[in-house]
Design a protein around this motif. Structure first.
Motif, mmCIF file in Angstrom:
data_model
loop_
_atom_site.group_PDB
_atom_site.id
_atom_site.type_symbol
_atom_site.label_atom_id
_atom_site.label_comp_id
_atom_site.label_asym_id
_atom_site.label_seq_id
_atom_site.Cartn_x
_atom_site.Cartn_y
_atom_site.Cartn_z
ATOM 1 N N PRO A 108 7.628 -9.875 -14.564
ATOM 2 C CA PRO A 108 6.563 -10.154 -13.571
ATOM 3 C C PRO A 108 5.500 -9.124 -13.850
ATOM 4 O O PRO A 108 4.194 -9.497 -13.305
ATOM 5 N N TYR A 109 5.676 -7.888 -14.146
ATOM 6 C CA TYR A 109 4.739 -6.769 -13.953
ATOM 7 C C TYR A 109 3.872 -6.539 -15.451
ATOM 8 O O TYR A 109 3.512 -5.502 -15.605
ATOM 9 N N ASP A 110 3.788 -7.673 -16.290
ATOM 10 C CA ASP A 110 3.499 -7.935 -17.654
ATOM 11 C C ASP A 110 1.865 -7.583 -17.310
ATOM 12 O O ASP A 110 1.226 -8.154 -16.347
ATOM 13 N N GLY A 111 1.200 -6.632 -18.245
ATOM 14 C CA GLY A 111 -0.382 -6.661 -18.140
ATOM 15 C C GLY A 111 -0.639 -5.114 -17.563
ATOM 16 O O GLY A 111 0.084 -4.350 -17.087
ATOM 17 N N GLU A 112 -1.861 -5.018 -17.576
ATOM 18 C CA GLU A 112 -2.621 -3.720 -17.338
ATOM 19 C C GLU A 112 -3.114 -3.992 -15.870
ATOM 20 O O GLU A 112 -3.321 -5.004 -15.443
ATOM 21 N N VAL A 113 -3.174 -2.581 -14.965
ATOM 22 C CA VAL A 113 -3.614 -2.549 -13.625
ATOM 23 C C VAL A 113 -5.021 -2.856 -13.770
ATOM 24 O O VAL A 113 -5.659 -2.504 -14.609
ATOM 25 N N SER A 114 -5.232 -3.881 -12.978
ATOM 26 C CA SER A 114 -6.817 -4.488 -12.869
ATOM 27 C C SER A 114 -7.652 -3.575 -11.792
ATOM 28 O O SER A 114 -6.894 -2.711 -10.958
ATOM 29 N N PRO A 115 -9.000 -3.357 -11.939
ATOM 30 C CA PRO A 115 -9.784 -2.834 -10.906
ATOM 31 C C PRO A 115 -9.417 -3.070 -9.423
ATOM 32 O O PRO A 115 -9.375 -2.208 -8.525
ATOM 33 N N GLU A 116 -8.989 -4.546 -9.163
ATOM 34 C CA GLU A 116 -8.822 -4.938 -7.748
ATOM 35 C C GLU A 116 -7.531 -4.504 -7.478
ATOM 36 O O GLU A 116 -7.236 -4.270 -6.090
ATOM 37 N N GLU A 117 -6.645 -3.833 -8.184
ATOM 38 C CA GLU A 117 -5.351 -3.232 -7.890
ATOM 39 C C GLU A 117 -5.478 -1.688 -7.478
ATOM 40 O O GLU A 117 -4.608 -1.218 -6.855
ATOM 41 N N LYS A 118 -6.417 -1.187 -7.997
ATOM 42 C CA LYS A 118 -6.376 0.250 -7.931
ATOM 43 C C LYS A 118 -6.368 1.085 -6.640
ATOM 44 O O LYS A 118 -5.509 1.974 -6.264
ATOM 45 N N ASN A 119 -7.130 0.518 -5.744
ATOM 46 C CA ASN A 119 -7.089 1.182 -4.322
ATOM 47 C C ASN A 119 -5.681 1.146 -3.775
ATOM 48 O O ASN A 119 -5.133 1.946 -3.153
ATOM 49 N N LEU A 120 -4.730 -0.095 -3.804
ATOM 50 C CA LEU A 120 -3.552 -0.109 -3.279
ATOM 51 C C LEU A 120 -2.616 0.753 -4.045
ATOM 52 O O LEU A 120 -1.942 1.120 -3.373
ATOM 53 N N LEU A 121 -2.877 0.951 -5.155
ATOM 54 C CA LEU A 121 -1.589 1.657 -6.240
ATOM 55 C C LEU A 121 -2.202 3.087 -5.454
ATOM 56 O O LEU A 121 -1.159 3.908 -5.695
ATOM 57 N N THR A 122 -3.225 3.614 -5.689
ATOM 58 C CA THR A 122 -3.576 4.856 -5.135
ATOM 59 C C THR A 122 -3.211 5.038 -3.671
ATOM 60 O O THR A 122 -2.582 6.162 -3.728
#
Length: 213
Positions: A165-179
């Motif tokens: 399910p974690y396939d693919g690269e982190v998108s700009p929309e995800e960046k804040n949450l991962l930070t």
């Protein structure tokens, strides 16, 4: 053929081949190229299957010598999972929920250990800024840094059967949450890190990752 079923077929076919060729524990198994030709699949697929089998201790690679069969009794774990996983949608949901249990436990362990202060977290943030971060890499590194090899092996095997399910690269929309997740880990705030991780991962483990595209 989807990724989980392809992986299951490879494991099954490799087991049959080992039985047919009477390969014993300690014997060398065919090379990656030979397996790819015999099973009619790409070498990258064979490489991924071999990697997971090695993590489980079913085979072992000796530098300059090749790959060898380990104790066959350990194959029971793969056989057990392959008969259960992907039988229906509920089974796959259970697999993904189990992955999440191991992932959040890894975050809890990291936050309660010296790993929370390692320089690696700054490197993660830099990669996020450079938009050079794959989702799977992020989660796998969490599992590795928790320093629980058994949990890592179980997670890696479950990932093979989960459809990744974690396939693919982190998108700009995800960046804040991962930070936020990374900063919470650095601050050893396990509660916040786990809460934000669940909010992020639920989109993938429930098959709803289109919202991040």
């Amino acid at each position: 053929m989807n990724q989980p079923k392809r992986y299951l077929n490879i494991v099954s076919e490799m087991r049959d081949m080992i039985r047919e060729q009477n390969i014993r524990p300690g014997d060398r198994i065919p090379s990656e190229r030979e397996l790819a030709e015999k099973l009619a699949v790409g070498r990258s697929t064979i490489r991924e299957a071999l990697r997971s089998l090695e993590l489980l201790g079913l085979i072992e690679t000796r530098r300059g010598e090749g790959t060898f069969l380990a104790d066959p009794k350990k194959h029971r774990m793969v056989e057990l999972l392959s008969t259960f996983i992907l039988q229906d949608n509920k089974s796959q949901e259970d697999v993904r929920e189990t992955m999440c249990i191991h992932e959040t436990a890894a975050i809890q362990q990291i936050c309660s250990s010296d790993a929370a202060k390692l320089p690696v977290w700054d490197s993660f943030l830099e990669r996020l800024d450079a938009h050079d971060f794959k989702r799977e890499d992020f989660v796998r590194e969490l599992m590795v840094l928790s320093d629980n090899r058994l949990s890592l092996k179980i997670w890696f095997l479950l990932k093979q059967f989960s459809g990744n399910p974690y396939d693919g690269e982190v998108s700009p929309e995800e960046k804040n949450l991962l930070t936020n997740i990374l900063q919470a880990i650095e601050e050893r705030d396990a509660k916040t890190a786990i809460r934000d991780f669940k909010a992020w991962s639920s989109a993938f483990t429930k098959g709803e990752n289109k919202e991040w595209q």
